[in-house]
Design a protein around this motif. Structure first.
Motif, mmCIF file in Angstrom:
data_model
loop_
_atom_site.group_PDB
_atom_site.id
_atom_site.type_symbol
_atom_site.label_atom_id
_atom_site.label_comp_id
_atom_site.label_asym_id
_atom_site.label_seq_id
_atom_site.Cartn_x
_atom_site.Cartn_y
_atom_site.Cartn_z
ATOM 1 N N PRO A 102 35.816 30.130 -39.760
ATOM 2 C CA PRO A 102 35.159 31.102 -38.878
ATOM 3 C C PRO A 102 34.836 32.392 -39.610
ATOM 4 O O PRO A 102 35.366 32.655 -40.701
ATOM 5 N N ALA A 103 33.971 33.182 -39.013
ATOM 6 C CA ALA A 103 33.602 34.462 -39.620
ATOM 7 C C ALA A 103 34.826 35.361 -39.722
ATOM 8 O O ALA A 103 35.711 35.336 -38.866
ATOM 9 N N GLU A 104 34.878 36.156 -40.774
ATOM 10 C CA GLU A 104 36.046 37.008 -41.015
ATOM 11 C C GLU A 104 35.985 38.321 -40.242
ATOM 12 O O GLU A 104 37.014 38.873 -39.864
ATOM 13 N N GLU A 105 34.767 38.828 -40.010
ATOM 14 C CA GLU A 105 34.671 40.120 -39.344
ATOM 15 C C GLU A 105 35.067 40.012 -37.873
ATOM 16 O O GLU A 105 34.851 38.989 -37.221
ATOM 17 N N VAL A 106 35.667 41.080 -37.343
ATOM 18 C CA VAL A 106 36.090 41.126 -35.945
ATOM 19 C C VAL A 106 35.565 42.427 -35.328
ATOM 20 O O VAL A 106 35.857 43.503 -35.828
ATOM 21 N N GLU A 145 31.715 32.902 -31.638
ATOM 22 C CA GLU A 145 32.151 31.876 -32.579
ATOM 23 C C GLU A 145 32.349 30.528 -31.872
ATOM 24 O O GLU A 145 32.749 30.476 -30.708
ATOM 25 N N PRO A 180 32.872 39.265 -34.371
ATOM 26 C CA PRO A 180 31.778 38.656 -35.142
ATOM 27 C C PRO A 180 30.426 39.091 -34.599
ATOM 28 O O PRO A 180 30.330 39.602 -33.485
ATOM 29 N N GLU A 181 29.375 38.882 -35.403
ATOM 30 C CA GLU A 181 28.029 39.267 -34.972
ATOM 31 C C GLU A 181 27.545 38.407 -33.818
ATOM 32 O O GLU A 181 26.772 38.867 -32.983
#
Length: 239
Positions: A61-65, A71, A67-68
């Protein structure tokens, strides 16, 4: 994907949805062996992504929190060997449907009520990923004649032959307040107004009815100069 370049219109969002859906369907059907192999339970939490270019990917999954974009379901690989393969694919399909809808309506956050309704209608015309994967036939409603024009308000002919619109719908514009439409109830079954169904109004009592409830089709309505509902007909026939 940056929000500045995100799809903005109903058509653009639906195109994005369709492409992602095509990718996910391919992963769970045409490319299922490859997909199955990539979902190794010994690996970390994995997700199935469908991309706007119709490619799919099994990855972390995307790392940023936050996510854009919303998810997909996390850790789909962990259940792979603990379930029947078909059941596992069905489970992934259900979660994928939820993800596809969440992305579409995330992108459609700035759409108005009618645009959201139109977007969901376009999406709902396609079989779900779950239906495709499980070979289930989506249930289809009976088609309505010219349902597109009926969504702007049902019409009837008055005694002078002029087309007469439901006063509740006239001059309000379908794009504006459709909330009032839902307040109109069928004089026969009591059901709410539905833009996808044919309605006809009585010239005597001015109540409105589902065409199917009073057995009037759009074609038949065109030849009626003055429509009287069954109740008004009964009253007129009494001595």
């Amino acid at each position: 994907m940056e929000m500045s370049s995100s799809p903005r219109t109903v058509e653009e969002i639906f195109k994005d949805y369709s492409a992602r859906r095509t990718a996910v369907v391919r992963a769970l059907t045409q490319d299922v062996d490859e997909f199955y192999g990539l979902c190794d339970p010994d690996k970390e939490n994995l997700c199935l992504y469908g991309h706007p270019n119709e490619s799919w990917e099994v990855t972390l999954p995307a790392e940023e929190v936050p996510p854009e974009l919303p998810e997909p379901a996390l850790g789909i690989n962990f259940a792979r060997d603990g379930m029947n393969r078909r059941d596992w694919l069905s489970l992934v399909a259900v979660h994928s449907d939820s993800w596809l809808l969440s992305v579409a309506f995330y992108l459609g956050a700035r759409l108005n009520r009618n645009e959201r309704k139109r977007l969901f209608s376009l999406i709902n015309d396609l079989p779900t990923v779950f239906e495709v994967v499980t070979d289930r036939k989506p249930s289809k409603d009976k088609p309505t004649v010219d349902s597109g024009s009926k969504s702007r308000g049902s019409t009837k002919r008055s005694s002078d032959g002029q087309v007469k619109s439901n006063p509740k719908f006239a001059d309000e514009g379908y794009e504006e307040d459709e909330d009032e439409h839902s307040e109109t109830l069928c004089g026969s079954c009591g059901g709410n107004y539905n833009a996808d169904e044919f309605w006809i109004g009585c010239d005597i009592c001015e109540r409105w009815f589902h065409g199917k409830c009073v057995k009037i089709t759009p074609a038949k309505a065109e030849s009626i100069k003055q429509y009287k509902c069954p109740s008004c007909n009964m009253r007129r026939s009494r001595p």
